[in-house]
Design a protein around this motif. Structure first.
Motif, PDB file in Angstrom:
ATOM      1  N   VAL A 269     -18.696 -42.443   9.645  1.00 58.99           N
ATOM      2  CA  VAL A 269     -19.203 -42.954  10.928  1.00 58.99           C
ATOM      3  C   VAL A 269     -20.013 -41.872  11.637  1.00 58.99           C
ATOM      4  CG1 VAL A 269     -18.515 -43.731  13.237  1.00 58.99           C
ATOM      5  CG2 VAL A 269     -17.407 -44.703  11.209  1.00 58.99           C
ATOM      6  N   ALA A 270     -19.477 -40.662  11.683  1.00 54.74           N
ATOM      7  CA  ALA A 270     -20.148 -39.562  12.377  1.00 54.74           C
ATOM      8  C   ALA A 270     -21.494 -39.232  11.741  1.00 54.74           C
ATOM      9  CB  ALA A 270     -19.259 -38.317  12.393  1.00 54.74           C
ATOM     10  N   GLU A 271     -21.605 -39.377  10.435  1.00 52.92           N
ATOM     11  CA  GLU A 271     -22.847 -39.076   9.727  1.00 52.92           C
ATOM     12  C   GLU A 271     -23.833 -40.242   9.744  1.00 52.92           C
ATOM     13  OE1 GLU A 271     -21.361 -38.017   5.890  1.00 52.92           O
ATOM     14  OE2 GLU A 271     -20.529 -36.101   6.604  1.00 52.92           O
ATOM     15  N   GLY A 272     -23.382 -41.412  10.160  1.00 57.18           N
ATOM     16  CA  GLY A 272     -24.230 -42.604  10.156  1.00 57.18           C
ATOM     17  C   GLY A 272     -25.002 -42.776  11.446  1.00 57.18           C
ATOM     18  N   SER A 273     -25.734 -43.858  11.522  1.00 58.09           N
ATOM     19  CA  SER A 273     -26.575 -44.112  12.693  1.00 58.09           C
ATOM     20  C   SER A 273     -25.935 -45.057  13.704  1.00 58.09           C
ATOM     21  CB  SER A 273     -27.924 -44.678  12.249  1.00 58.09           C
ATOM     22  OG  SER A 273     -27.726 -45.909  11.571  1.00 58.09           O
ATOM     23  N   ALA A 274     -24.865 -45.742  13.326  1.00 58.01           N
ATOM     24  CA  ALA A 274     -24.214 -46.672  14.250  1.00 58.01           C
ATOM     25  C   ALA A 274     -23.576 -45.902  15.406  1.00 58.01           C
ATOM     26  CB  ALA A 274     -23.156 -47.496  13.522  1.00 58.01           C
ATOM     27  N   GLU A 275     -23.768 -46.400  16.606  1.00 63.17           N
ATOM     28  CA  GLU A 275     -23.223 -45.729  17.782  1.00 63.17           C
ATOM     29  C   GLU A 275     -21.871 -46.294  18.207  1.00 63.17           C
ATOM     30  OE1 GLU A 275     -26.279 -46.004  20.735  1.00 63.17           O
ATOM     31  OE2 GLU A 275     -27.530 -44.516  19.728  1.00 63.17           O
ATOM     32  N   ARG A 276     -21.676 -47.592  17.983  1.00 63.30           N
ATOM     33  CA  ARG A 276     -20.411 -48.230  18.367  1.00 63.30           C
ATOM     34  C   ARG A 276     -19.864 -48.973  17.155  1.00 63.30           C
ATOM     35  NH1 ARG A 276     -22.461 -51.529  23.280  1.00 63.30           N
ATOM     36  NH2 ARG A 276     -24.020 -51.910  21.695  1.00 63.30           N
ATOM     37  N   VAL A 277     -18.692 -48.542  16.714  1.00 65.26           N
ATOM     38  CA  VAL A 277     -18.138 -49.009  15.447  1.00 65.26           C
ATOM     39  C   VAL A 277     -16.766 -49.627  15.683  1.00 65.26           C
ATOM     40  CG1 VAL A 277     -17.346 -48.243  13.182  1.00 65.26           C
ATOM     41  CG2 VAL A 277     -19.397 -47.233  14.181  1.00 65.26           C
TER      42      VAL A 277
ATOM     43  N   VAL B 163     -13.944 -57.159  27.868  1.00 70.16           N
ATOM     44  CA  VAL B 163     -14.271 -55.752  27.628  1.00 70.16           C
ATOM     45  C   VAL B 163     -15.777 -55.535  27.806  1.00 70.16           C
ATOM     46  CG1 VAL B 163     -14.395 -53.952  25.850  1.00 70.16           C
ATOM     47  CG2 VAL B 163     -12.287 -55.259  26.145  1.00 70.16           C
ATOM     48  N   ALA B 164     -16.600 -56.428  27.246  1.00 71.57           N
ATOM     49  CA  ALA B 164     -18.061 -56.314  27.370  1.00 71.57           C
ATOM     50  C   ALA B 164     -18.490 -56.348  28.835  1.00 71.57           C
ATOM     51  CB  ALA B 164     -18.739 -57.429  26.582  1.00 71.57           C
ATOM     52  N   LYS B 165     -17.854 -57.189  29.620  1.00 69.08           N
ATOM     53  CA  LYS B 165     -18.184 -57.268  31.054  1.00 69.08           C
ATOM     54  C   LYS B 165     -17.810 -55.960  31.757  1.00 69.08           C
ATOM     55  CE  LYS B 165     -17.365 -59.958  35.210  1.00 69.08           C
ATOM     56  NZ  LYS B 165     -16.562 -60.963  35.861  1.00 69.08           N
ATOM     57  N   GLU B 166     -16.655 -55.398  31.406  1.00 68.52           N
ATOM     58  CA  GLU B 166     -16.236 -54.122  31.992  1.00 68.52           C
ATOM     59  C   GLU B 166     -17.238 -53.021  31.655  1.00 68.52           C
ATOM     60  OE1 GLU B 166     -13.202 -53.502  34.006  1.00 68.52           O
ATOM     61  OE2 GLU B 166     -13.739 -55.630  34.142  1.00 68.52           O
ATOM     62  N   ILE B 167     -17.745 -53.037  30.447  1.00 67.59           N
ATOM     63  CA  ILE B 167     -18.743 -52.054  30.023  1.00 67.59           C
ATOM     64  C   ILE B 167     -20.034 -52.266  30.800  1.00 67.59           C
ATOM     65  CG2 ILE B 167     -20.225 -51.335  28.089  1.00 67.59           C
ATOM     66  CD1 ILE B 167     -17.780 -52.056  26.251  1.00 67.59           C
ATOM     67  N   GLU B 168     -20.492 -53.507  30.838  1.00 65.05           N
ATOM     68  CA  GLU B 168     -21.746 -53.850  31.522  1.00 65.05           C
ATOM     69  C   GLU B 168     -21.712 -53.461  32.997  1.00 65.05           C
ATOM     70  OE1 GLU B 168     -23.821 -57.975  32.795  1.00 65.05           O
ATOM     71  OE2 GLU B 168     -23.293 -57.803  30.672  1.00 65.05           O
ATOM     72  N   GLU B 169     -20.563 -53.618  33.627  1.00 70.58           N
ATOM     73  CA  GLU B 169     -20.440 -53.312  35.054  1.00 70.58           C
ATOM     74  C   GLU B 169     -20.046 -51.866  35.320  1.00 70.58           C
ATOM     75  OE1 GLU B 169     -18.006 -56.416  36.755  1.00 70.58           O
ATOM     76  OE2 GLU B 169     -19.461 -57.971  36.191  1.00 70.58           O
ATOM     77  N   GLY B 170     -20.008 -51.047  34.265  1.00 73.12           N
ATOM     78  CA  GLY B 170     -19.791 -49.617  34.427  1.00 73.12           C
ATOM     79  C   GLY B 170     -18.355 -49.178  34.635  1.00 73.12           C
ATOM     80  N   ARG B 171     -17.408 -50.056  34.417  1.00 73.60           N
ATOM     81  CA  ARG B 171     -15.998 -49.685  34.600  1.00 73.60           C
ATOM     82  C   ARG B 171     -15.369 -49.120  33.333  1.00 73.60           C
ATOM     83  NH1 ARG B 171     -16.466 -54.302  37.900  1.00 73.60           N
ATOM     84  NH2 ARG B 171     -15.783 -55.695  36.250  1.00 73.60           N
ATOM     85  N   LEU B 172     -16.058 -49.265  32.212  1.00 69.82           N
ATOM     86  CA  LEU B 172     -15.555 -48.761  30.938  1.00 69.82           C
ATOM     87  C   LEU B 172     -16.705 -48.066  30.225  1.00 69.82           C
ATOM     88  CD1 LEU B 172     -13.195 -48.657  28.887  1.00 69.82           C
ATOM     89  CD2 LEU B 172     -14.022 -50.821  27.981  1.00 69.82           C
ATOM     90  N   PRO B 173     -16.619 -46.750  30.080  1.00 75.09           N
ATOM     91  CA  PRO B 173     -17.703 -46.031  29.403  1.00 75.09           C
ATOM     92  C   PRO B 173     -17.627 -46.211  27.889  1.00 75.09           C
ATOM     93  CG  PRO B 173     -15.982 -44.498  30.042  1.00 75.09           C
ATOM     94  CD  PRO B 173     -15.563 -45.852  30.542  1.00 75.09           C
ATOM     95  N   PHE B 174     -18.528 -46.974  27.346  1.00 72.27           N
ATOM     96  CA  PHE B 174     -18.559 -47.240  25.917  1.00 72.27           C
ATOM     97  C   PHE B 174     -20.010 -47.131  25.467  1.00 72.27           C
ATOM     98  CE2 PHE B 174     -17.894 -50.350  22.255  1.00 72.27           C
ATOM     99  CZ  PHE B 174     -17.144 -49.464  21.505  1.00 72.27           C
ATOM    100  N   VAL B 175     -20.498 -45.878  25.470  1.00 71.48           N
ATOM    101  CA  VAL B 175     -21.898 -45.605  25.144  1.00 71.48           C
ATOM    102  C   VAL B 175     -21.974 -44.479  24.134  1.00 71.48           C
ATOM    103  CG1 VAL B 175     -22.770 -46.394  27.383  1.00 71.48           C
ATOM    104  CG2 VAL B 175     -22.129 -44.015  27.095  1.00 71.48           C
TER     105      VAL B 175
END
Length: 184
Positions: free
Chosen positions: A109-117, A137-149
């Motif tokens: 994963v670390a050597e690959g190009s995918a950012e979210r696995v 979970v996606a809504k929490e990410i979109e609204e900035g309450r869960l850092p998943f970047v």
């Protein structure tokens, strides 16, 4: 495995760039389970990652002095010697192989190009509310309450094994708890 001309359904498509299923190459029945189970949830694009088994030379290598450490106290109960035959302060070859397989996958994963696995095991059973929970979970990410970047470490634990070491609730209780979470 990637089905031709098929992508994953939401919310899997927007949350995860890559989906891996860790599995022993010889576990044909488990792989068949995954091929049948995941599409029911809209997961058509995933890849098996070949795990290593307990007989692999790397397992024996890390069992040598300086490799795997003993854990007094027992990593299960926290005691030095509780008298329970199921407790131990060592890792068995199957547990070591499991960890080494994950370590190999994490490196991939670390050597690959995918950012979210998303990583799943080959005996996973997704709950009927999986898509609703992941949409939340996606809504929490979109609204900035869960850092998943990208470039920010984030581990989302979305389940656990149902066995004697974990609390098991009846399906009715699980359904009620899931709905309560989704209504908040």
């Amino acid at each position: 495995m990637t089905a031709e001309n098929e992508t994953n359904a939401e919310p899997f498509r927007s949350l995860f760039d890559k989906i891996w299923v860790i599995s022993l190459e010889s576990s044909l029945d488990r792989r068949e389970h995954i091929r049948e189970h995941l599409p029911r949830f809209g997961i058509h694009s995933f890849e098996f990652f070949d795990a290593i088994d307990a007989r692999h030379p790397e397992v024996r290598e890390v069992q040598q002095p300086g490799g795997v450490q003993g854990y007094p106290p027992c990593f299960r109960c926290g005691e030095t010697d509780c008298g329970n035959d199921e407790c131990n302060n060592f890792l068995i070859p199957e547990q070591i192989a499991c960890f080494l397989s994950y370590r190999r996958l994490w490196r991939t994963v670390a050597e690959g190009s995918a950012e979210r696995v998303l990583i799943m095991e080959d005996d996973v059973w997704l709950h009927p509310h999986t898509d609703r929970v992941l949409s939340w979970v996606a809504k929490e990410i979109e609204e900035g309450r869960l850092p998943f970047v990208a470039n920010q470490k984030c581990l989302l634990r979305l389940g656990w094994a149902e066995c004697s070491e974990h609390l098991v609730c009846c399906p009715g209780d699980l359904r009620t708890k899931s709905l309560e979470l989704l209504q908040d």
